[in-house]
Design an enzyme around this catalytic site. Sequence first.
Site, PDB file in Angstrom:
ATOM      1  N   ASP A 147       0.845  -1.185   0.000  1.00  0.00           N
ATOM      2  CA  ASP A 147       0.000   0.000   0.000  1.00  0.00           C
ATOM      3  C   ASP A 147       0.892   1.250   0.000  1.00  0.00           C
ATOM      4  OD1 ASP A 147      -3.002   0.930   0.452  1.00  0.00           O
ATOM      5  OD2 ASP A 147      -1.824   2.024   1.937  1.00  0.00           O
TER       6      ASP A 147
ATOM      7  N   TYR B 272      -2.200  11.504   2.427  1.00  0.00           N
ATOM      8  CA  TYR B 272      -2.982  11.705   1.201  1.00  0.00           C
ATOM      9  C   TYR B 272      -3.023  13.175   0.805  1.00  0.00           C
ATOM     10  CZ  TYR B 272      -4.499   6.888   1.681  1.00  0.00           C
ATOM     11  OH  TYR B 272      -4.517   5.520   1.763  1.00  0.00           O
TER      12      TYR B 272
ATOM     13  N   HIS C 144      -6.638  -6.560  -1.779  1.00  0.00           N
ATOM     14  CA  HIS C 144      -5.579  -5.602  -1.475  1.00  0.00           C
ATOM     15  C   HIS C 144      -4.726  -6.069  -0.298  1.00  0.00           C
ATOM     16  CE1 HIS C 144      -3.742  -1.630  -1.435  1.00  0.00           C
ATOM     17  NE2 HIS C 144      -3.970  -1.537  -0.135  1.00  0.00           N
TER      18      HIS C 144
END
Length: 293
Positions: A106, A213, A269
């Site tokens: 990730d 982010y 994921h």
Amino acid sequence: MLGVSMLEHRQFDLADVSLHAVLDGPEDGPLALLLHGFPEYWGGWRHQIGVLAAAGFRVLAPDQRGYNLSDKPRRVRDYGLDRLTDDAVGLIDAMGRDTACLAGHDWGALVAWWTAVRFPARLERLAILNVPHPLVMRRHLRTDPEQRRRSSYVFHFQLPWLPERKFRQHDFARGVRAVQGTARPGTFSDADMAAYREAWSQPGAVRSMIHWYRAALRHPPARVANPRVTVPTLVLWGARDPFLGRQMVEPSLAMCDDGRLVWYDEATHWLQHEEPEPVSRQLVDFFTPDGGA
């Protein structure tokens, strides 16, 4: 959960942050640095740490900046990708090593990719789990409507304070759904999620995790002369990833001078959690000298 009593916990004082990490394996073994992603902590590698240590590696699994027991700078700019790759190299330096084998999942994989681009001489091998090369990711966010839909949470995270508030609500229900609710049934136990909630409860942790982010869009990394990856690279990918489309896998592999790909058709994921033994075996084989030949 991996018993914390079995592991060495250490704090590493780097240039501008102090990072908590766990260590395992022989002190003179080759260094294997494992970088977790969002919204995890060092325990995202709990299934791999002991296996790599038993194979003779000195394993270092940090809480990346902003997570769990590591420092949590308040500024968004402190979570830019260049800063994060500086942390990875700083940890290699702090271990007194010239090089390391590096694995990331990730966000940890984005850091790992970019570390290989910026500092190829510091890495022996690179293992990537379920994240495309940063430039491939950026291109698809601009041009691919389906990937923008999958990544809609990234744009929601650009809002001030509201994402933090929503993440904390109802005992971190959104965080639990983001992990437990998108993995194969039974992958994450209630005890696992209790450990995640404890990490998320650390002061400033939710803000800092979301700042990663924000920084990705507001403080992109500096341009590099050559974004290709020259380090031998292994890409492991769960084909049922709900967040990241498989159309980005081959273009990412094409960015590698020496890359190979292994698909896990039934995995999502959360690859290293759902397929712990095969992933651990792949990492040991690939990180072992001549193991990737």
